[in-house]
Scaffold this motif. Structure first.
Motif, PDB file in Angstrom:
ATOM      1  N   ALA A  78     -70.408   1.158  -8.894  1.00 17.10           N
ATOM      2  CA  ALA A  78     -70.533   2.458  -9.562  1.00 17.10           C
ATOM      3  C   ALA A  78     -69.158   3.091  -9.681  1.00 17.10           C
ATOM      4  N   SER A  79     -68.905   3.704 -10.826  1.00 18.36           N
ATOM      5  CA  SER A  79     -67.596   4.309 -11.033  1.00 18.36           C
ATOM      6  C   SER A  79     -67.439   5.532 -10.140  1.00 18.36           C
ATOM      7  N   LYS A  80     -66.211   5.716  -9.716  1.00 20.73           N
ATOM      8  CA  LYS A  80     -65.905   6.874  -8.886  1.00 20.73           C
ATOM      9  C   LYS A  80     -65.803   8.099  -9.786  1.00 20.73           C
ATOM     10  N   ARG A  81     -66.060   9.237  -9.205  1.00 19.48           N
ATOM     11  CA  ARG A  81     -65.971  10.491  -9.958  1.00 19.48           C
ATOM     12  C   ARG A  81     -64.518  10.693 -10.377  1.00 19.48           C
ATOM     13  N   PRO A  82     -64.263  10.999 -11.653  1.00 21.10           N
ATOM     14  CA  PRO A  82     -62.883  11.162 -12.098  1.00 21.10           C
ATOM     15  C   PRO A  82     -62.219  12.351 -11.412  1.00 21.10           C
ATOM     16  N   VAL A  83     -60.913  12.225 -11.250  1.00 19.30           N
ATOM     17  CA  VAL A  83     -60.142  13.294 -10.627  1.00 19.30           C
ATOM     18  C   VAL A  83     -60.097  14.475 -11.589  1.00 19.30           C
ATOM     19  N   GLU A  84     -60.407  15.640 -11.079  1.00 19.09           N
ATOM     20  CA  GLU A  84     -60.388  16.831 -11.920  1.00 19.09           C
ATOM     21  C   GLU A  84     -58.952  17.295 -12.108  1.00 19.09           C
ATOM     22  N   PRO A  85     -58.636  17.795 -13.295  1.00 17.60           N
ATOM     23  CA  PRO A  85     -57.276  18.279 -13.523  1.00 17.60           C
ATOM     24  C   PRO A  85     -56.986  19.492 -12.645  1.00 17.60           C
ATOM     25  N   LEU A  86     -55.725  19.695 -12.390  1.00 19.68           N
ATOM     26  CA  LEU A  86     -55.275  20.810 -11.563  1.00 19.68           C
ATOM     27  C   LEU A  86     -55.618  22.120 -12.255  1.00 19.68           C
ATOM     28  N   LYS A  87     -56.317  22.973 -11.558  1.00 21.29           N
ATOM     29  CA  LYS A  87     -56.700  24.275 -12.123  1.00 21.29           C
ATOM     30  C   LYS A  87     -55.627  25.299 -11.762  1.00 21.29           C
ATOM     31  N   VAL A  88     -55.291  26.094 -12.735  1.00 23.75           N
ATOM     32  CA  VAL A  88     -54.286  27.142 -12.524  1.00 23.75           C
ATOM     33  C   VAL A  88     -55.002  28.395 -12.057  1.00 23.75           C
TER      34      VAL A  88
ATOM     35  N   THR B 200     -46.568  29.081 -10.214  1.00 24.70           N
ATOM     36  CA  THR B 200     -47.341  27.945 -10.702  1.00 24.70           C
ATOM     37  C   THR B 200     -46.434  26.723 -10.656  1.00 24.70           C
ATOM     38  N   LYS B 201     -46.942  25.656 -10.062  1.00 23.24           N
ATOM     39  CA  LYS B 201     -46.171  24.417  -9.991  1.00 23.24           C
ATOM     40  C   LYS B 201     -46.733  23.443 -11.013  1.00 23.24           C
ATOM     41  N   ILE B 202     -45.847  22.897 -11.833  1.00 25.83           N
ATOM     42  CA  ILE B 202     -46.235  21.882 -12.817  1.00 25.83           C
ATOM     43  C   ILE B 202     -45.976  20.524 -12.168  1.00 25.83           C
ATOM     44  N   LEU B 203     -47.074  19.758 -11.975  1.00 29.27           N
ATOM     45  CA  LEU B 203     -46.989  18.473 -11.289  1.00 29.27           C
ATOM     46  C   LEU B 203     -47.065  17.321 -12.280  1.00 29.27           C
TER      47      LEU B 203
ATOM     48  N   PRO C 111     -48.720  14.278 -13.701  1.00 27.86           N
ATOM     49  CA  PRO C 111     -50.094  13.787 -13.625  1.00 27.86           C
ATOM     50  C   PRO C 111     -50.180  12.303 -13.258  1.00 27.86           C
ATOM     51  N   ILE C 112     -49.151  11.538 -13.633  1.00 25.07           N
ATOM     52  CA  ILE C 112     -49.087  10.101 -13.333  1.00 25.07           C
ATOM     53  C   ILE C 112     -47.632   9.731 -13.088  1.00 25.07           C
ATOM     54  N   PRO C 113     -47.375   8.610 -12.405  1.00 21.13           N
ATOM     55  CA  PRO C 113     -45.988   8.198 -12.215  1.00 21.13           C
ATOM     56  C   PRO C 113     -45.361   7.790 -13.545  1.00 21.13           C
ATOM     57  N   GLY C 114     -44.084   8.063 -13.701  1.00 20.91           N
ATOM     58  CA  GLY C 114     -43.409   7.694 -14.941  1.00 20.91           C
ATOM     59  C   GLY C 114     -41.958   8.126 -14.941  1.00 20.91           C
ATOM     60  N   SER C 115     -41.363   8.124 -16.133  1.00 20.47           N
ATOM     61  CA  SER C 115     -39.961   8.521 -16.308  1.00 20.47           C
ATOM     62  C   SER C 115     -39.897   9.744 -17.206  1.00 20.47           C
ATOM     63  N   ILE C 116     -39.027  10.670 -16.845  1.00 26.67           N
ATOM     64  CA  ILE C 116     -38.826  11.877 -17.647  1.00 26.67           C
ATOM     65  C   ILE C 116     -37.971  11.496 -18.854  1.00 26.67           C
ATOM     66  N   MET C 117     -38.497  11.747 -20.048  1.00 25.92           N
ATOM     67  CA  MET C 117     -37.756  11.440 -21.276  1.00 25.92           C
ATOM     68  C   MET C 117     -36.947  12.664 -21.728  1.00 25.92           C
ATOM     69  N   VAL C 118     -37.617  13.832 -21.774  1.00 23.74           N
ATOM     70  CA  VAL C 118     -36.988  15.055 -22.269  1.00 23.74           C
ATOM     71  C   VAL C 118     -37.451  16.222 -21.413  1.00 23.74           C
ATOM     72  N   VAL C 119     -36.517  17.104 -21.051  1.00 23.32           N
ATOM     73  CA  VAL C 119     -36.864  18.366 -20.397  1.00 23.32           C
ATOM     74  C   VAL C 119     -36.580  19.456 -21.424  1.00 23.32           C
ATOM     75  N   ASP C 120     -37.633  20.183 -21.842  1.00 22.75           N
ATOM     76  CA  ASP C 120     -37.508  21.157 -22.927  1.00 22.75           C
ATOM     77  C   ASP C 120     -37.178  22.579 -22.465  1.00 22.75           C
ATOM     78  N   VAL C 121     -37.183  22.839 -21.164  1.00 26.51           N
ATOM     79  CA  VAL C 121     -36.950  24.199 -20.671  1.00 26.51           C
ATOM     80  C   VAL C 121     -35.825  24.198 -19.648  1.00 26.51           C
ATOM     81  N   LYS C 122     -35.298  25.401 -19.411  1.00 24.66           N
ATOM     82  CA  LYS C 122     -34.296  25.578 -18.355  1.00 24.66           C
ATOM     83  C   LYS C 122     -34.647  26.838 -17.574  1.00 24.66           C
TER      84      LYS C 122
ATOM     85  N   LEU D 156     -43.064  10.496  -9.264  1.00 27.93           N
ATOM     86  CA  LEU D 156     -44.313   9.963  -8.740  1.00 27.93           C
ATOM     87  C   LEU D 156     -45.452  10.913  -9.096  1.00 27.93           C
ATOM     88  N   GLN D 157     -46.666  10.414  -8.971  1.00 29.14           N
ATOM     89  CA  GLN D 157     -47.824  11.263  -9.259  1.00 29.14           C
ATOM     90  C   GLN D 157     -47.836  12.455  -8.308  1.00 29.14           C
ATOM     91  N   ASN D 158     -48.166  13.610  -8.826  1.00 30.01           N
ATOM     92  CA  ASN D 158     -48.249  14.885  -8.092  1.00 30.01           C
ATOM     93  C   ASN D 158     -46.901  15.403  -7.605  1.00 30.01           C
TER      94      ASN D 158
END
Length: 139
Positions: A54-64, A71-74, A76-87, A130-132
């Motif tokens: 049986a599939s596991k219950r999906p992870v709910e998105p972070l509620k603000v 507010t911390k912007i996390l 959502p998945i591991p990856g590489s930062i391509m562009v940072v649009d804010v300062k 990394l994630q989170n």
């Protein structure tokens, strides 16, 4: 049909299956033809059935929490930062793109879920996250 080579007690055998119908097999061993009848039916294998748990219950998105001050912007998945649009010091609205994150060969736009002022940018272009992991803080 198929040919096989066997070696039994230093004797070489060349076996060729000529035909196979039900329990009757015609074969040739070192040039001599034989008719063989099997005592039991040959069981044909069926395609296996994939059984999944049986599939596991999906992870709910972070509620603000709208009443919180920070507010911390996390990531959502591991990856590489391509562009940072804010300062630090920028004012953002709901839906503004903050970061572009490449993960699994896809570009993901990370947007603001809350309007506010950028108080910290903790990532830079080319950085792996990394994630989170906290990327940006808003006030």
């Amino acid at each position: 049909m198929k040919s096989f080579k066997f070696k039994v007690h230093e004797n070489n055998y060349h076996v060729t299956l000529l035909s196979h119908e039900g329990n009757n097999i015609d074969l040739e061993v070192n040039g001599t033809k034989y008719e063989v009848q099997l005592k039991q039916d040959i069981k044909t294998s069926k395609t296996p059935t994939l059984v999944r748990s049986a599939s596991k219950r999906p992870v709910e998105p972070l509620k603000v929490n709208p009443s919180s001050k920070k507010t911390k912007i996390l990531a959502p998945i591991p990856g590489s930062i391509m562009v940072v649009d804010v300062k630090v010091g920028d004012t953002v609205k709901v839906g503004d793109r903050l970061v572009q994150l490449e993960a699994m060969k896809m570009e993901n736009n990370i947007t603001s879920e809350k309007a506010g002022k950028v108080t910290a940018v903790l990532v830079s272009a080319g950085q792996k996250v990394l994630q989170n992991e906290v990327m940006i803080e808003l006030e």
